[in-house]
Design a protein around this motif. Structure first.
Motif, mmCIF file in Angstrom:
data_model
loop_
_atom_site.group_PDB
_atom_site.id
_atom_site.type_symbol
_atom_site.label_atom_id
_atom_site.label_comp_id
_atom_site.label_asym_id
_atom_site.label_seq_id
_atom_site.Cartn_x
_atom_site.Cartn_y
_atom_site.Cartn_z
ATOM 1 N N GLU A 262 0.803 -1.223 0.000
ATOM 2 C CA GLU A 262 0.000 0.000 0.000
ATOM 3 C C GLU A 262 0.838 1.276 0.000
ATOM 4 N N HIS A 263 2.148 1.170 0.298
ATOM 5 C CA HIS A 263 3.016 2.349 0.288
ATOM 6 C C HIS A 263 3.948 2.378 -0.926
ATOM 7 N N ALA A 264 3.741 1.494 -1.873
ATOM 8 C CA ALA A 264 4.654 1.379 -3.012
ATOM 9 C C ALA A 264 4.661 2.651 -3.863
ATOM 10 N N ILE A 265 5.834 2.954 -4.416
ATOM 11 C CA ILE A 265 5.994 4.075 -5.343
ATOM 12 C C ILE A 265 7.014 3.671 -6.403
ATOM 13 N N PHE A 266 7.196 4.531 -7.393
ATOM 14 C CA PHE A 266 8.331 4.416 -8.303
ATOM 15 C C PHE A 266 9.442 5.312 -7.759
ATOM 16 N N GLY A 267 10.583 4.705 -7.441
ATOM 17 C CA GLY A 267 11.665 5.479 -6.849
ATOM 18 C C GLY A 267 12.992 4.760 -6.942
ATOM 19 N N ASP A 268 13.953 5.233 -6.182
ATOM 20 C CA ASP A 268 15.288 4.646 -6.145
ATOM 21 C C ASP A 268 15.236 3.323 -5.379
ATOM 22 N N PRO A 269 15.667 2.208 -5.973
ATOM 23 C CA PRO A 269 15.634 0.920 -5.271
ATOM 24 C C PRO A 269 16.384 0.938 -3.943
ATOM 25 N N LEU A 270 17.417 1.768 -3.839
ATOM 26 C CA LEU A 270 18.196 1.807 -2.603
ATOM 27 C C LEU A 270 17.379 2.365 -1.438
ATOM 28 N N PHE A 271 16.324 3.104 -1.737
ATOM 29 C CA PHE A 271 15.433 3.601 -0.692
ATOM 30 C C PHE A 271 14.779 2.425 0.033
ATOM 31 N N ASP A 272 14.437 1.382 -0.716
ATOM 32 C CA ASP A 272 13.887 0.157 -0.136
ATOM 33 C C ASP A 272 14.910 -0.538 0.756
ATOM 34 N N ILE A 273 16.137 -0.613 0.275
ATOM 35 C CA ILE A 273 17.151 -1.433 0.927
ATOM 36 C C ILE A 273 17.608 -0.829 2.249
ATOM 37 N N VAL A 274 17.551 0.496 2.388
ATOM 38 C CA VAL A 274 17.940 1.132 3.649
ATOM 39 C C VAL A 274 17.089 0.609 4.799
ATOM 40 N N THR A 297 24.274 -7.158 -6.368
ATOM 41 C CA THR A 297 24.958 -5.869 -6.310
ATOM 42 C C THR A 297 26.451 -6.068 -6.088
ATOM 43 N N ASP A 298 27.273 -5.421 -6.911
ATOM 44 C CA ASP A 298 28.721 -5.524 -6.764
ATOM 45 C C ASP A 298 29.227 -4.457 -5.793
ATOM 46 N N GLU A 299 30.540 -4.379 -5.627
ATOM 47 C CA GLU A 299 31.124 -3.434 -4.679
ATOM 48 C C GLU A 299 30.814 -1.987 -5.052
ATOM 49 N N ALA A 300 30.808 -1.695 -6.353
ATOM 50 C CA ALA A 300 30.493 -0.329 -6.786
ATOM 51 C C ALA A 300 29.061 0.043 -6.398
ATOM 52 N N GLY A 301 28.157 -0.915 -6.555
ATOM 53 C CA GLY A 301 26.772 -0.669 -6.177
ATOM 54 C C GLY A 301 26.615 -0.460 -4.685
ATOM 55 N N ARG A 302 27.370 -1.203 -3.895
ATOM 56 C CA ARG A 302 27.305 -1.040 -2.442
ATOM 57 C C ARG A 302 27.860 0.321 -2.023
ATOM 58 N N PHE A 305 25.214 2.782 -2.501
ATOM 59 C CA PHE A 305 24.235 2.618 -1.427
ATOM 60 C C PHE A 305 24.685 3.345 -0.165
ATOM 61 N N HIS A 306 25.936 3.166 0.219
ATOM 62 C CA HIS A 306 26.430 3.791 1.443
ATOM 63 C C HIS A 306 26.468 5.317 1.326
ATOM 64 N N GLN A 307 26.646 5.828 0.121
ATOM 65 C CA GLN A 307 26.637 7.275 -0.076
ATOM 66 C C GLN A 307 25.250 7.869 0.179
ATOM 67 N N ARG A 308 24.213 7.103 -0.092
ATOM 68 C CA ARG A 308 22.839 7.597 0.075
ATOM 69 C C ARG A 308 22.194 7.132 1.378
ATOM 70 N N HIS A 309 22.868 6.236 2.069
ATOM 71 C CA HIS A 309 22.291 5.559 3.219
ATOM 72 C C HIS A 309 21.751 6.531 4.265
ATOM 73 N N GLN A 310 22.597 7.428 4.764
ATOM 74 C CA GLN A 310 22.195 8.305 5.854
ATOM 75 C C GLN A 310 21.054 9.242 5.459
ATOM 76 N N PHE A 311 21.075 9.709 4.228
ATOM 77 C CA PHE A 311 20.017 10.610 3.785
ATOM 78 C C PHE A 311 18.675 9.883 3.734
#
Length: 351
Positions: A262-274, A297-302, A305-311
């Motif tokens: 019920e809260h689904a949207i189209f957005g950045d997949p990393l928003f889900d993973i946080v 996800t490879d190391e570059a993808g991780r 993810f960590h760059q956007r994690h806190q935000f």
């Protein structure tokens, strides 16, 4: 009022609701265990007599299948939708009655997009113009679980693969997954709208000091740049917690699927993973590694993810604080405020 001859039997575990009889063991061993030994987050679904008479009974009578049993439940404090487990001649169903049109529209659209692949099958639904909005969907058999459970890490490989398939459903705009909802050309536009919606509501409730509000604004303005130029608008769930991830203890905690879109949207997949990594599998390194393996996800993808994690964590806790205030959930509000302050303290120097 229903009596023992009623085609429906409504109750919770072994405690009948006033005026209704009990239907026990209608959905198998996993569900019976869920009802007999509910985790603290499950409570009786509170419906007044008018709601029963005018909504639930009419819906049950109108379903195109023979309903022989029903157990009303709700999943958490503050839950405004009504969840009812049904037994029918075609098998177990979940009846969900919605508190507003937005969540109904979102869940219907998500289930239509995903087509029942590891998610509930949408069996029947109300019309959009009906006074009471509801859907009947297939039931995913599952058991309550959390980080204390001794779940094999391979289970999260399967979960990661499935989540990646969900995220592979993409759109050319961000935001609402329904055609009549707000959509944006850029992801940061959606986040900006969400942020100021949360911020203005919270600032008017006198729960944060002026200094805390200032730091929130500074943090947002400093961190929003980390999500610039995101071009992939994926279908994301936005509520990846154990209550919505179906695992079965009867089959070595096998991964069954996902529900509650019920809260689904189209957005950045990393928003889900946080949310998933911060709460759901927090502290379980083997689960996290297995998830990343399944997700592919490879190391570059991780690193991204960590760059956007806190935000993303910051926005999630800000939204949670608003939700808690709207529902007068004081413990949740305190926890959300503490999480916000922890993020701000770790990333900003107060003066």
């Amino acid at each position: 009022m229903h009596d023992a001859q009623s085609p429906y039997s409504l109750g919770y575990a072994n405690v009948p609701l006033k005026g209704w009889t009990i239907s026990a063991n209608i959905l198998g061993a996993d569900t019976q265990r869920w009802l007999d030994e509910p985790p603290h987050s499950i409570k009786t679904c509170i419906m007044n007599r008018t709601q029963f008479d005018n909504s639930l009974e009419r819906i049950l009578d109108g379903l195109n299948r023979h309903v022989t049993g029903a157990i009303p439940i709700a999943h958490e404090h503050g839950q405004r939708n009504r969840i009812i487990l049904l037994e029918s001649r075609t098998g177990p169903l979940v009846l969900k009655i919605y508190h507003n049109a937005k969540t109904w529209t979102t869940e219907v659209r998500a289930l239509e997009i995903l087509g029942g692949n590891g998610v509930p099958v949408l069996e029947e639904k109300s019309g959009a113009d009906e006074r009471t909005l509801w859907i009947a969907m297939s039931y995913l058999p599952h058991s309550p679980w959390g980080p204390p459970c001794n779940i094999p890490s391979d289970v999260f490989i399967d979960f990661g693969r499935h989540l990646r398939k969900i995220h592979d459903h993409q759109n050319h705009k961000f935001g609402s997954i329904s055609e009549d909802g707000a959509q944006y050309l850029h992801w940061e536009q959606y986040l900006e709208e969400s942020f100021f919606n949360y911020y203005l509501y919270i600032s008017q409730r006198n729960v944060l000091s002026l200094e805390e509000l200032r730091l929130i604004m500074v943090f947002y303005e400093d961190m929003v740049r980390t999500v610039a130029h995101i071009s992939r608008a994926s279908l994301i769930h936005r509520d990846l917690r154990p209550a919505n991830i179906a695992l079965s203890a009867r089959d070595s905690w096998a991964y069954i699927g996902l529900f509650d879109f019920e809260h689904a949207i189209f957005g950045d997949p990393l928003f889900d993973i946080v949310r998933l990594l911060d709460d759901t599998i927090s502290g379980k390194q083997d689960w996290e590694e297995a998830f990343w393996t399944g997700y592919g996800t490879d190391e570059a993808g991780r690193l991204i993810f960590h760059q956007r994690h806190q935000f993303y964590a910051f926005l999630r806790h800000l939204g949670a604080l608003r939700f808690a205030l709207e529902n007068n959930d004081i413990p949740f509000a305190r926890a959300s405020k503490a999480s916000l302050n922890n993020i701000l303290s770790a990333n900003l120097c107060t003066s």
